[in-house]
Design an enzyme around this catalytic site. Structure first.
Site, PDB file in Angstrom:
ATOM      1  N   ARG A  17      -4.132  12.031  28.023  1.00 55.90           N
ATOM      2  CA  ARG A  17      -4.745  12.681  29.190  1.00 55.90           C
ATOM      3  C   ARG A  17      -3.883  13.768  29.818  1.00 55.90           C
ATOM      4  O   ARG A  17      -4.405  14.802  30.231  1.00 55.90           O
ATOM      5  CB  ARG A  17      -5.061  11.635  30.274  1.00 55.90           C
ATOM      6  CG  ARG A  17      -6.249  10.757  29.979  1.00 55.90           C
ATOM      7  CD  ARG A  17      -6.444   9.709  31.062  1.00 55.90           C
ATOM      8  NE  ARG A  17      -6.869  10.260  32.337  1.00 55.90           N
ATOM      9  CZ  ARG A  17      -8.134  10.469  32.687  1.00 55.90           C
ATOM     10  NH1 ARG A  17      -9.109  10.206  31.836  1.00 55.90           N
ATOM     11  NH2 ARG A  17      -8.444  10.954  33.868  1.00 55.90           N
ATOM     12  N   HIS A  84      12.129  -2.093   7.135  1.00 57.32           N
ATOM     13  CA  HIS A  84      13.227  -1.228   7.563  1.00 57.32           C
ATOM     14  C   HIS A  84      12.712   0.205   7.597  1.00 57.32           C
ATOM     15  O   HIS A  84      12.440   0.801   6.560  1.00 57.32           O
ATOM     16  CB  HIS A  84      14.409  -1.351   6.599  1.00 57.32           C
ATOM     17  CG  HIS A  84      15.706  -0.876   7.186  1.00 57.32           C
ATOM     18  ND1 HIS A  84      15.967   0.448   7.425  1.00 57.32           N
ATOM     19  CD2 HIS A  84      16.805  -1.566   7.592  1.00 57.32           C
ATOM     20  CE1 HIS A  84      17.179   0.565   7.940  1.00 57.32           C
ATOM     21  NE2 HIS A  84      17.712  -0.642   8.063  1.00 57.32           N
ATOM     22  N   ASP A  85      12.569   0.751   8.809  1.00 55.48           N
ATOM     23  CA  ASP A  85      11.954   2.063   8.931  1.00 55.48           C
ATOM     24  C   ASP A  85      12.792   3.166   8.294  1.00 55.48           C
ATOM     25  O   ASP A  85      12.261   4.084   7.651  1.00 55.48           O
ATOM     26  CB  ASP A  85      11.653   2.389  10.408  1.00 55.48           C
ATOM     27  CG  ASP A  85      12.872   2.320  11.305  1.00 55.48           C
ATOM     28  OD1 ASP A  85      13.923   1.800  10.874  1.00 55.48           O
ATOM     29  OD2 ASP A  85      12.774   2.760  12.476  1.00 55.48           O
ATOM     30  N   THR A 109      24.790   5.375   8.038  1.00 52.47           N
ATOM     31  CA  THR A 109      24.112   4.171   8.484  1.00 52.47           C
ATOM     32  C   THR A 109      22.837   4.591   9.192  1.00 52.47           C
ATOM     33  O   THR A 109      22.639   5.780   9.505  1.00 52.47           O
ATOM     34  CB  THR A 109      25.007   3.347   9.426  1.00 52.47           C
ATOM     35  OG1 THR A 109      24.379   2.096   9.703  1.00 52.47           O
ATOM     36  CG2 THR A 109      25.252   4.076  10.742  1.00 52.47           C
ATOM     37  N   HIS A 157       8.945   9.455  62.505  1.00 54.01           N
ATOM     38  CA  HIS A 157       8.183   8.193  62.493  1.00 54.01           C
ATOM     39  C   HIS A 157       6.683   8.467  62.399  1.00 54.01           C
ATOM     40  O   HIS A 157       5.864   7.624  62.756  1.00 54.01           O
ATOM     41  CB  HIS A 157       8.481   7.342  63.728  1.00 54.01           C
ATOM     42  CG  HIS A 157       9.934   7.228  64.059  1.00 54.01           C
ATOM     43  ND1 HIS A 157      10.753   6.300  63.465  1.00 54.01           N
ATOM     44  CD2 HIS A 157      10.726   7.961  64.886  1.00 54.01           C
ATOM     45  CE1 HIS A 157      11.992   6.442  63.928  1.00 54.01           C
ATOM     46  NE2 HIS A 157      11.994   7.448  64.782  1.00 54.01           N
ATOM     47  N   GLN A 239      28.287   1.411  16.729  1.00 61.79           N
ATOM     48  CA  GLN A 239      27.286   1.866  15.763  1.00 61.79           C
ATOM     49  C   GLN A 239      26.369   2.921  16.370  1.00 61.79           C
ATOM     50  O   GLN A 239      25.874   3.799  15.684  1.00 61.79           O
ATOM     51  CB  GLN A 239      26.463   0.673  15.273  1.00 61.79           C
ATOM     52  CG  GLN A 239      25.550   1.017  14.108  1.00 61.79           C
ATOM     53  CD  GLN A 239      24.844  -0.210  13.556  1.00 61.79           C
ATOM     54  OE1 GLN A 239      23.739  -0.534  13.981  1.00 61.79           O
ATOM     55  NE2 GLN A 239      25.484  -0.894  12.625  1.00 61.79           N
ATOM     56  N   SER A 287     -15.302  12.868  45.711  1.00 61.61           N
ATOM     57  CA  SER A 287     -15.762  11.482  45.749  1.00 61.61           C
ATOM     58  C   SER A 287     -17.143  11.397  45.121  1.00 61.61           C
ATOM     59  O   SER A 287     -17.986  12.287  45.319  1.00 61.61           O
ATOM     60  CB  SER A 287     -15.817  10.981  47.198  1.00 61.61           C
ATOM     61  OG  SER A 287     -16.507   9.753  47.293  1.00 61.61           O
TER      62      SER A 287
END
Length: 485
Positions: A17, A84-85, A109, A157, A239, A287
């Protein structure tokens, strides 16, 4: 996926969207996995440059020719089989570039591609956000300058207080946005590359690959970093790259969310007072039932999305807190959600703010009417001083004003009448010495203090802060910020 099939699956509204095309692409699968392939190519190039003969020119050529030729169906099938992607995409890339299949991911890795690709996405995401934020500041500053001296009722306020100006109030929003600009730029400047660090950050695999040649490992790290568009790496890692990086960036974005929420809330309050409104299109419906309504839907959406953005900061700190020793994998799934969502949400909020700030509508007569309804009470101290200058007794004058003020306030509250304090003062013979001066004593511009001058001075500060973004602002100047639904 066909449009009909897509409707059978949940889609995030952030992308379906709201999001801009550039930010949605930044976290897309095409961007992510083509970046992985580019990173594998960068590694192979650097390895060949440093003497690894296993990496051939033919292999590099095939890799380069297939950076975007990704068989996602094959990768999905491989991941389902291998769980394992990264290895699924190593295999898929190898099929597309068979002459390179044996050297793809050599010495690396998984985090070589996953983490470095994430850092690239973070970098590019910040590069998308920064110009939009700078342009938002520019548009609001132009608005502040335009209305630098339009008196308006101030509120503390959310109760009537002393006067300020429409422009001065706007500078309060801008000041917060400038802090966000500083924070985003600092995060961008601090961002570094993970580089080639190996499984636990020791670079042991690369040291073995180069037969113990420490200098070549350092050169490899530098060269891959350079090929990937970064100037520096994190000096030490486990890592992964430090998850504090994610926490810092998420907090910067959450802080911007707080700014946006406050700004949009102020606009919603002002819309209720009918003093300032966000843009409202000719065919827009406020509305479904009340046809007359002009709901501030853009500002409401800013608030809604900003709340979501603010909640994401905790995700980063909690992940950073639970990094066991050199790393643990319980940060993978949530980072795939939190990082893209934070950038997508911030981008959507900025697009909304750009649209709003370009089309704010001010109603000076409504503002003037509200000022006039409260100004007589605010002017009582000025009236007392004027009477004293003409020989009056300060205490006597104070009592006269007190009685008349309470009478006028009672008429306003109990009878719904307009504030008639000024008429009561004009009808009171005690105040005859200052009757000719009443209009000048109640001139609204004399009640705003240094607000116009503060706007002028602040605008110069803004100009200096925006100078580094001048080209980016000029590039999009005049373009309407579009929003989706």
């Amino acid at each position: 996926m066909s449009a009909d099939l897509a409707r059978d699956r949940y889609q995030s509204p952030l992308t379906s969207r709201y999001a801009s095309k550039e930010m949605a692409y930044n976290f897309s699968d095409n961007k992510k996995f083509s970046t992985w392939r580019q990173l594998w190519l960068n590694l192979a190039k650097a390895e060949r440059e440093l003497g690894l003969t296993e990496v051939t020119e033919e292999a590099l050529a095939e890799m380069e020719a297939n950076l975007h030729n990704i068989d996602f169906a094959m990768a999905a099938a491989e991941e389902k089989r291998r769980r394992h992607d990264v290895m699924a995409h190593v295999h898929t890339f190898g099929v597309a570039a068979p002459k390179a299949a044996a050297i793809i991911h050599l010495g690396a890795t998984s985090c070589y591609v996953t983490d470095n690709a994430d850092l690239i996405a973070l970098r590019d995401g910040l590069d998308i956000l920064l110009p939009k934020l700078a342009r938002t500041v520019r548009q609001l500053t132009d608005f502040a300058i335009k209305y630098r001296d339009l008196p308006t009722l101030g509120f503390t306020h959310f109760q009537p207080a002393q006067l300020t100006t429409v422009g001065k109030r706007c500078t309060l929003w801008i000041q917060d946005l400038l802090m966000d600009l500083r924070n985003l730029q600092r995060a961008r400047d601090d961002l570094a590359f993970r580089g080639v660090k190996g499984t636990t950050g020791t670079q042991a695999s690369f040291l073995a690959l180069f037969n113990g040649d420490h200098a070549k490992v350092e050169d490899l790290d530098r060269r891959v970093t350079e090929l990937s568009g970064f100037d520096a790496t994190y000096a030490v890692t486990g890592q992964t790259y430090p998850r504090k990086v994610d926490a810092d960036i998420l907090h910067v974005l959450a802080s911007f969310g707080a700014t946006a929420h406050r700004l949009a809330t102020d606009l919603r309050l002002l819309a209720n007072l009918k003093e300032i409104e966000e843009p409202f299109e000719a065919d827009q419906i406020g509305s479904s039932a009340m046809a007359y309504k002009r709901n501030p839907m853009r500002s409401e959406r800013v608030c809604a999305l900003s709340r979501h953005l603010m909640t994401l900061a905790g995700n980063g700190t909690q992940t950073a807190a639970v990094q066991w020793l050199e790393r643990t994998l319980d940060d993978s799934a949530n980072r795939r959600i939190a990082l893209p969502e934070a950038f997508l949400t911030a981008d959507i909020v900025l697009s909304l703010l750009l649209n709003i700030s370009a089309g704010l509508v001010v109603y000076p007569n409504v503002i003037k009417s509200r000022v006039q309804s409260e100004l007589p009470f605010m002017a009582t101290e000025n009236i007392i001083m004027a009477m004293v200058k003409r020989g009056g007794d300060r205490q006597v004058c104070h009592e006269e004003i007190r009685v008349l003020s309470h009478q006028a306030a009672a008429a306003v509250k109990n009878e719904g009448k307009p504030n008639d304090l000024l008429d009561r003062i004009r009808a009171n013979a005690y105040f005859a010495p200052i009757h000719p001066d009443l209009d000048s004593l109640l001139e609204p511009s004399t009640f705003v203090g240094r607000a116009p001058q503060q706007v002028d001075a602040f605008a110069k500060i803004v100009d200096a802060k925006l100078a580094p973004y001048a080209d980016a602002i000029a590039k999009v100047a005049g373009e309407a910020a579009t929003i989706s639904v």
